[in-house]
Scaffold this motif. Structure first.
Motif, mmCIF file in Angstrom:
data_model
loop_
_atom_site.group_PDB
_atom_site.id
_atom_site.type_symbol
_atom_site.label_atom_id
_atom_site.label_comp_id
_atom_site.label_asym_id
_atom_site.label_seq_id
_atom_site.Cartn_x
_atom_site.Cartn_y
_atom_site.Cartn_z
ATOM 1 N N ALA A 1 0.864 -1.191 0.000
ATOM 2 C CA ALA A 1 0.000 0.000 0.000
ATOM 3 C C ALA A 1 0.893 1.231 0.000
ATOM 4 C CB ALA A 1 -0.911 0.008 1.223
ATOM 5 N N TYR A 2 0.434 2.283 -0.651
ATOM 6 C CA TYR A 2 1.193 3.536 -0.675
ATOM 7 C C TYR A 2 1.263 4.143 0.720
ATOM 8 C CZ TYR A 2 1.033 3.546 -5.765
ATOM 9 O OH TYR A 2 1.183 3.221 -7.089
ATOM 10 N N LEU A 3 2.382 4.798 1.006
ATOM 11 C CA LEU A 3 2.509 5.570 2.240
ATOM 12 C C LEU A 3 1.887 6.949 2.018
ATOM 13 C CD1 LEU A 3 6.173 4.749 3.324
ATOM 14 C CD2 LEU A 3 4.049 3.839 4.247
ATOM 15 N N PRO A 4 1.468 7.611 3.071
ATOM 16 C CA PRO A 4 0.913 8.961 2.917
ATOM 17 C C PRO A 4 1.941 9.920 2.305
ATOM 18 C CG PRO A 4 0.539 8.122 5.141
ATOM 19 C CD PRO A 4 1.462 7.158 4.459
ATOM 20 N N ALA A 5 1.466 10.847 1.505
ATOM 21 C CA ALA A 5 2.350 11.845 0.895
ATOM 22 C C ALA A 5 3.109 12.586 1.977
ATOM 23 C CB ALA A 5 1.533 12.828 0.057
ATOM 24 N N GLY A 6 4.376 12.823 1.746
ATOM 25 C CA GLY A 6 5.194 13.570 2.685
ATOM 26 C C GLY A 6 5.845 12.727 3.759
ATOM 27 N N LYS A 7 5.496 11.436 3.845
ATOM 28 C CA LYS A 7 6.113 10.542 4.833
ATOM 29 C C LYS A 7 7.565 10.319 4.435
ATOM 30 C CE LYS A 7 6.370 7.452 8.097
ATOM 31 N NZ LYS A 7 6.795 7.959 9.372
ATOM 32 N N SER A 8 8.492 10.601 5.371
ATOM 33 C CA SER A 8 9.914 10.444 5.041
ATOM 34 C C SER A 8 10.481 9.186 5.684
ATOM 35 C CB SER A 8 10.714 11.670 5.479
ATOM 36 O OG SER A 8 10.639 11.834 6.866
ATOM 37 N N PHE A 9 11.494 8.648 5.055
ATOM 38 C CA PHE A 9 12.232 7.504 5.579
ATOM 39 C C PHE A 9 13.363 8.017 6.459
ATOM 40 C CE2 PHE A 9 11.382 4.488 1.748
ATOM 41 C CZ PHE A 9 10.066 4.362 2.139
ATOM 42 N N TRP A 10 13.861 7.163 7.327
ATOM 43 C CA TRP A 10 14.981 7.499 8.192
ATOM 44 C C TRP A 10 16.172 7.973 7.359
ATOM 45 C CZ3 TRP A 10 19.852 5.283 8.286
ATOM 46 C CH2 TRP A 10 20.676 5.729 9.320
ATOM 47 N N CYS A 11 16.435 7.320 6.250
ATOM 48 C CA CYS A 11 17.614 7.657 5.437
ATOM 49 C C CYS A 11 17.528 9.068 4.861
ATOM 50 C CB CYS A 11 17.812 6.638 4.322
ATOM 51 S SG CYS A 11 16.487 6.594 3.095
ATOM 52 N N GLU A 12 16.326 9.625 4.745
ATOM 53 C CA GLU A 12 16.161 10.984 4.230
ATOM 54 C C GLU A 12 16.428 12.031 5.302
ATOM 55 O OE1 GLU A 12 12.718 11.329 1.186
ATOM 56 O OE2 GLU A 12 12.091 9.880 2.723
ATOM 57 N N ASP A 13 16.200 11.664 6.551
ATOM 58 C CA ASP A 13 16.303 12.617 7.652
ATOM 59 C C ASP A 13 17.622 12.557 8.411
ATOM 60 O OD1 ASP A 13 13.723 13.485 7.089
ATOM 61 O OD2 ASP A 13 12.819 12.031 8.448
ATOM 62 N N LEU B 1 15.044 11.274 -1.916
ATOM 63 C CA LEU B 1 14.053 10.486 -2.643
ATOM 64 C C LEU B 1 12.932 11.418 -3.093
ATOM 65 C CD1 LEU B 1 13.663 7.460 -0.193
ATOM 66 C CD2 LEU B 1 15.118 7.599 -2.218
ATOM 67 N N PRO B 2 12.827 11.698 -4.380
ATOM 68 C CA PRO B 2 11.746 12.578 -4.815
ATOM 69 C C PRO B 2 10.398 11.907 -4.602
ATOM 70 C CG PRO B 2 12.967 11.726 -6.699
ATOM 71 C CD PRO B 2 13.652 11.228 -5.471
ATOM 72 N N ASP B 3 9.459 12.616 -4.012
ATOM 73 C CA ASP B 3 8.116 12.106 -3.757
ATOM 74 C C ASP B 3 7.178 12.715 -4.784
ATOM 75 O OD1 ASP B 3 5.695 11.207 -2.826
ATOM 76 O OD2 ASP B 3 5.933 12.002 -0.811
ATOM 77 N N VAL B 4 6.823 11.928 -5.786
ATOM 78 C CA VAL B 4 5.985 12.443 -6.869
ATOM 79 C C VAL B 4 4.530 12.616 -6.455
ATOM 80 C CG1 VAL B 4 7.470 11.515 -8.677
ATOM 81 C CG2 VAL B 4 5.591 10.138 -7.815
ATOM 82 N N SER B 5 4.169 12.092 -5.281
ATOM 83 C CA SER B 5 2.783 12.227 -4.836
ATOM 84 C C SER B 5 2.585 13.460 -3.960
ATOM 85 C CB SER B 5 2.360 10.984 -4.055
ATOM 86 O OG SER B 5 3.104 10.876 -2.865
ATOM 87 N N ALA B 6 3.675 14.107 -3.579
ATOM 88 C CA ALA B 6 3.586 15.265 -2.692
ATOM 89 C C ALA B 6 3.748 16.550 -3.490
ATOM 90 C CB ALA B 6 4.669 15.183 -1.620
#
Length: 163
Positions: A87-99, A107-112
Motif C-alpha cells: 500500500a502507498y505511504l501517505p504523501a510527505g512521509k519520510s524515511f529514516w535515510c532521508e532525515d 528520494l523525490p516524492d511524486v505524490s507530494a
C-alpha cells in the motif's frame, strides 16, 4: 478463521477515512482498494509499505526506475517474493535515510507537493466536478495519472534522482 493482517489494516483504515469525512472511493466511484498484490506494481517515484507473506511484519520501500530502495536507503533490487501485499505511504512521509544528518538520501516524492496550474487543468478534465469545486481533490492533490506523469518525468530526466 481469523482475519489476515491486510484485512485488519484495510478495515481499520477504511473506518478512519469515513470518520474523517473521506469516502473510500476513487474519482470514478469504484471502491478504493488500499492493499494491492504484486501483480500490480507501485508507481515509480512512490513510497510504499509491503507486508511479509508469513505475517511477521512489513518493510518500507521506494520504487525507482531500476528497482527498489529500502527505508535505510539501500538498494533492494526487484525481488519482492517475500511480500504479498503493498500500500502507498501517505504523501510527505519520510524515511529514516532521508532525515539522517550524515549523508541523507534524496528520494523525490511524486505524490507530494502542490499542483501546477497545468496539472489542475488536466485533473479537472478527468474529474466529475470539472474543476469547479476548489475543495475537490482534483484541485488539491495529485491523482494517479498526475503521479505517473511526474514519475515518468523523473525517470526520463538526466539527473537520476539520487540513485
Amino acid at each position: 478463521m481469523s482475519p489476515t493482517i491486510a484485512q485488519l489494516v484495510t478495515a481499520s483504515v477504511g473506518k478512519m477515512a469515513i470518520r474523517n469525512g473521506q469516502h473510500p472511493a476513487n474519482e470514478t466511484g469504484k471502491e478504493h482498494t488500499m492493499w494491492h498484490t504484486f501483480d500490480t506494481l507501485p508507481d515509480i517515484g512512490r513510497k510504499f509499505i509491503a507486508l511479509y507473506n508469513d505475517g511477521s511484519g512489513a518493510s518500507l520501500f521506494y520504487r525507482h526506475e531500476d528497482g527498489y530502495l529500502d527505508e535505510d536507503g539501500n538498494e533492494f533490487g526487484d525481488d519482492l517474493h517475500s511480500y504479498d501485499y503493498w500500500a502507498y505511504l501517505p504523501a510527505g512521509k519520510s524515511f529514516w535515510c532521508e532525515d539522517r544528518s550524515d549523508d541523507p538520501v534524496k528520494l523525490p516524492d511524486v505524490s507530494a507537493g502542490c499542483l501546477t496550474e497545468d496539472e489542475k487543468r488536466d485533473q479537472a478534465d478527468r474529474c466529475g466536478c470539472r474543476g469547479a469545486n476548489d475543495l475537490c481533490g482534483c484541485q488539491n492533490e495529485p491523482d494517479a495519472a498526475t503521479v505517473a506523469k511526474r514519475a515518468a518525468m523523473i525517470a526520463n530526466s538526466p539527473d537520476d534522482g539520487g540513485h
